[in-house]
Structure formats: structure tokens, C-alpha cells
Scaffold this active site. Structure first.
Site: not given
Length: 529
Positions: A163, A192, A196, A245
Site C-alpha cells: 500500500d 496492492d 487503504d 476500488r
């Protein structure tokens, strides 16, 4: 869980972007501003507000180890601190540092079990190269004007679970602003999420930032049963070349307004598992399935208004795939507790291109799609409990305020006869030219940004400065004035001119240019008591 990113599509898009960059279509990252913008917006302004390291010591860092050392050198884990970062932070210069006020680790910027911290890029810019920023069990954090790129969870080197910025475990009040978060592929390439949040993370704002070239933009909640996160605001951001996302919401409340979504390849805002998204005045372009509940039958909700859908395609509905389009309508009402001003969606691509990302001088929209410097005296509405109802008012950033005037200061110009130095200078110019009383001589930085200082052999009290530009060169559009002894910000502004501030005794004062239309020419840097 979301589908795995189609790496062939993402890599083809990256190749196209590389060709554009080679032909001059895409600019390199501009030199970064050094100022800290004025006050958190959105949900980060709630729950007591987000002020970061305001009121504390300001220190400089050029390595990840120095960032950790600054955290560990505080009196306590909650002592306010602003860490100004310049240069490239990588694995080679990011080591663990120990102390009673920190909990760090090598190969990642660890903001763990701490509070009241600002991390801001300054000078020529702060680039976190393959090193992620991890926020855990922490509160009141500001991250501003930084680039975080190519953080991996597999391959070598790895950092932060892949992340760019990750938050987890009882995190409160984080504001990420004017930053650039990017990858170079999807999960199959080792990356990734870019942004987040999980395990009880609340009151977060992502503003004026760029997220691009990644399989996953970011998530809120790590599973369908992990629903403790929420109260997230996303505004004036660019999501570009993201597979999915943008973000993924599992429970909680999120507010998306005035964002530019371009080339969302598989899906966009994925509201599921009872999440509520307020989606206003965004511009969706050249994308697919930009809003809905995807890859699950656990429904999410949305309220839509004022959005533009430009070349957006929509898939048929299925058992576990529920796009909101082709004619998106609201299926819930979502209220937010703070005041905000909406730009028209039609001009969002323009204003976001001019303001979002690191190195944009911290410019913000004036609410009419015109970039401007942030107001130095913001206020925000605070809510001490996690409810959508504010109960108090706070001033989140007590930054000293510059007072611009048209009349020059009176008295003796204390720069005459003083010393001078600076960060860089163009060929044929001199630092001394800013203190010689001669408007025909000048100092120029090597580029569009840089700093020049006036200094004395003993502390001298000043309360105003006047910066005079020579004719025929680029005009200063952003600056800040620093106490050269402590690094404290005395004043900030846009165009060069006169500024006043509380009387301050110092041995050195620095005029730092953070933005200009070309190469500036500072003819005189005058100081007055």
C-alpha cells in the site's frame, strides 16, 4: 473481494503514458511547495479536527531514518511535530529507530502509536520510492505534498503490504492532501492499494491528490464483516488508469465530490455491505461501471447529484454485480455534517489538473473552479463523537498569518549591510543583489522555486518584509517566509509584495519561493522592524 487487475490492460495504458511522457505531453513532477496548507476539510475536520503537528517543533529530514529519528526524539508520542521532507526516501535510507515516543520499522515510514504529526514535502520535493507510509493506532496525522510510488507487497523490495498509504487499527483524524500516489501495475506485478483503511479507521480526508496507474485505488474495510470504518471524504482528486476500488467501501459513510475519474478500467466506486456514498459533482470519463455494488450480493447505497458521465460504459446487472447506470439514480439519502462548496462538474477536469498532486503549490479551488492559495485562517466544525452531527468549532491550523499591503513598510531597510545566502542561484546572479538597494540587480533561483536569505551576526527583530521583483521575468505565485533560526513559518502568500507578522527576533530570515510562472528575479528582499 474484488477481481484481480487485468495486467495486460494496465501495462498497455502505462506504455501509452510512457510514450506521451517521452514526447513531452506529460510533465515531470514539478518542484514542490514547502508550505503547509491551511486546515483540514471534510470528515478530517470533524471529531475535534485534524491539526497534525501545529504548534510544535519543525524539523527537516532527507532520509527515512531521519523521519523516524524526529519521531523518536520527541518528549512523548503525542508531542506535536512538523517534519519537512526533501529528497528521495528509499529502502537504503529508511532504518528502524528506537525510542519511548515511537515504534518504527525498517523499509517503511512507520507512524505507529503516535499522534499530532505533520509530514510535508518541501523544496525540490519529497519522493517515497518503493517505501510506503503505514499509520497504525494513531491520530491527528497530516500528510501533504509528497509522492509515494511503486510500493510492493511481492517481489523485491517490499513495503507496507504493497500500500502507498495504509491505515489500520483504531486510526482517527488523518488528512492526506496534495499528494501523488502511484504504482506501475496491478496485483500480478506485486502492487496492492494506493490508499487503504481498515480495522476501525475513521475521520479521514483525501483531497487534491492524484492516484494513478494501479490495479487498486483503495479500500475502506478489509472484509464484508469488517465494518468499523467510515466517515471518509474524497474531494478534488484525480483517479487515472485504475482498474478498480476507486474506492471499495465496506460499510461506513463516504463523501465523494469534485473528483475527476479517468480511465477506470473495470469498476469505480464500489459501495457494498451497507456502505453509504454521497457522490456529487464528479466527472467520470472514458471509464466502465463507475458506481455500483460489484463482486458481492451484499448491497451498498448511494446518493448521486450533479455528476457528468463522459464516455462511460455500463455492464448488465447480475446476481453479484449491480452497476448504478446507465442512468444512475439515488437509492438512499446521505447527509454530511460539515460545510463545503461544490465546483460545477463540467469544470472539474480543469481545476483538478491545475491543483491536484504534489508540487502544485498547494493551490485549491475557490469554489468556482479557479485555483487560489489556501486561506491562512480556516475554521472547521468539529464533532467529538463519531456521529454526523457537529457540536463544536475549532481552528485546525494556527499558522501565522501574513498581512499583504500595497504600501511599503516605513523605517530603515535592515537588509542593507546584512549578509545573505540561499538554496540555489542561476548563472550570473548573486544572493547579495537582494540587499544592495539596487533594483537593476537581482537573484534568480536555478529553476522556478528556491530560497534566498538575509542574515545578521546577532538576533535582529523584524516585523515586516518587502520583496520586490525585477521586470522581465517570471512572477512569483507562491511563497513562504521562514525564521531561519527555528524553521518556523512567519508568513505565507501568493504574489510577492509586503507582508507583516508578529515582531520576531532572529539571526536569519528566508524567503522561499514555492511557485512562479517562470524563473523569478528578486531584486530586493527588504526587512524592517
Amino acid at each position: 473481494m474484488g477481481r484481480r487487475s487485468p495486467s495486460t490492460r494496465l501495462q498497455a495504458a502505462l506504455a501509452a503514458l510512457a510514450v506521451a511522457a517521452a514526447t513531452g505531453v506529460i510533465l515531470t513532477i514539478p518542484e514542490a511547495s514547502a508550505a503547509v496548507a491551511a486546515g483540514a476539510t471534510g470528515y478530517a475536520s470533524q471529531n475535534g479536527g485534524t491539526t497534525g503537528g501545529a504548534g510544535g517543533q519543525t524539523v527537516r529530514a532527507t532520509t527515512g531514518t531521519q523521519i523516524h529519528a524526529a519521531l523518536c526524539g520527541r518528549a512523548s508520542s503525542s508531542t506535536p511535530i512538523t517534519i519537512q521532507v526533501e529528497g528521495t526516501i528509499n529502502h537504503a535510507n529508511t532504518a528502524k529507530v528506537s525510542g519511548t515516543s515511537c515504534n518504527t520499522a525498517a523499509g517503511v515510514i512507520e507512524l505507529k502509536q503516535i499522534s499530532n504529526v505533520t509530514l510535508v514535502g518541501v523544496g525540490a520535493g519529497a519522493v517515497f520510492d518503493q517505501v510506503g507510509i503505514h499509520i497504525r493506532e494513531s491520530s491527528n496525522i497530516i500528510i501533504q505534498n509528497v509522492t509515494v510510488k511503486n510500493v510492493k507487497k511481492s517481489g523485491s523490495p517490499t513495503s507496507n503490504g504493497g500500500d502507498a498509504i495504509g491505515m489500520e487499527s483504531d486510526v482517527r483524524n488523518v488528512w492526506v492532501d496534495h499528494s501523488t500516489l502511484e504504482a506501475s501495475g496491478g496485483e500480478s506485478e506485486g502492487f496492492d492499494g494506493l490508499f487503504d483503511m481498515k480495522d476501525n479507521t475513521q475521520y479521514v480526508t483525501l483531497s487534491y491528490s492524484v492516484l494513478r496507474n494501479s490495479g487498486r485505488g483503495g479500500l475502506v474495510g478489509s472484509s464484508e464483516t469488517e465494518l468499523s470504518n467510515g466517515f471518509i471524504t474524497y474531494h478534488h482528486n484525480l483517479y487515472e488508469n485504475i482498474d478498480s476500488r476507486a474506492p471499495l467501501l465496506r460499510g461506513g459513510t463516504a463523501h465523494m465530490y469534485d473528483n475527476h475519474y479517468r480511465q477506470l478500467n473495470e469498476s469505480g466506486i464500489n459501495s457494498r455491505a451497507g456502505a453509504h456514498a454521497k457522490v456529487e459533482n464528479n466527472y467520470f470519463e472514458d471509464s466502465k461501471d463507475v458506481l455500483g455494488t460489484f463482486y458481492t450480493d451484499a448491497a451498498g447505497y448511494w446518493q448521486v447529484a450533479g455528476n457528468v458521465f463522459d464516455n462511460v460504459t455500463w455492464s448488465p446487472k447480475g446476481t453479484d454485480y449491480n452497476p448504478a447506470g446507465p442512468n444512475p439514480t439515488s437509492n438512499a439519502t446521505v447527509s454530511v455534517p460539515y460545510a463545503y462548496t461544490l465546483d460545477s462538474a463540467s469544470c472539474v477536469p480543469d481545476v483538478v489538473a491545475r491543483t491536484a498532486g504534489a508540487g502544485k503549490g498547494l493551490l485549491v479551488s475557490d469554489g468556482s473552479c479557479t485555483p487560489q492559495s489556501p486561506s491562512p485562517t480556516p475554521t472547521a466544525t468539529a464533532s467529538p463523537t463519531p456521529t454526523p452531527t457537529p457540536t463544536a468549532t475549532v481552528s485546525p491550523t494556527p499558522t501565522p498569518t501574513a498581512t499583504a499591503t500595497t504600501a511599503p513598510p516605513s523605517g530603515t531597510n535592515l537588509s542593507i549591510g546584512a549578509g545573505s545566502d540561499g538554496s540555489s542561484k542561476a548563472d550570473g546572479t548573486s544572493y547579495g543583489n537582494v540587499r544592495d538597494g539596487n533594483l537593476s540587480t537581482y537573484w534568480s533561483p536555478a529553476g522556478t522555486t528556491g530560497s534566498v536569505s538575509v542574515k545578521w551576526g546577532s538576533p535582529t527583530t523584524i516585523s515586516s518584509v518587502r520583496v520586490r521583483e525585477a521586470a522581465g521575468a517570471g512572477t512569483v505565485t507562491g511563497w513562504r517566509l521562514l525564521n531561519g533560526d527555528t524553521g518556523a513559518v512567519l508568513a505565507t502568500g501568493g504574489a510577492a509584495g509586503t507582508a507583516t507578522f508578529p515582531a520576531t527576533a532572529l539571526s536569519k530570515v528566508t524567503f522561499e519561493i514555492t511557485g512562479a510562472t517562470g524563473t523569478p528575479r528578486v531584486a530586493e528582499f527588504e526587512t524592517y522592524a
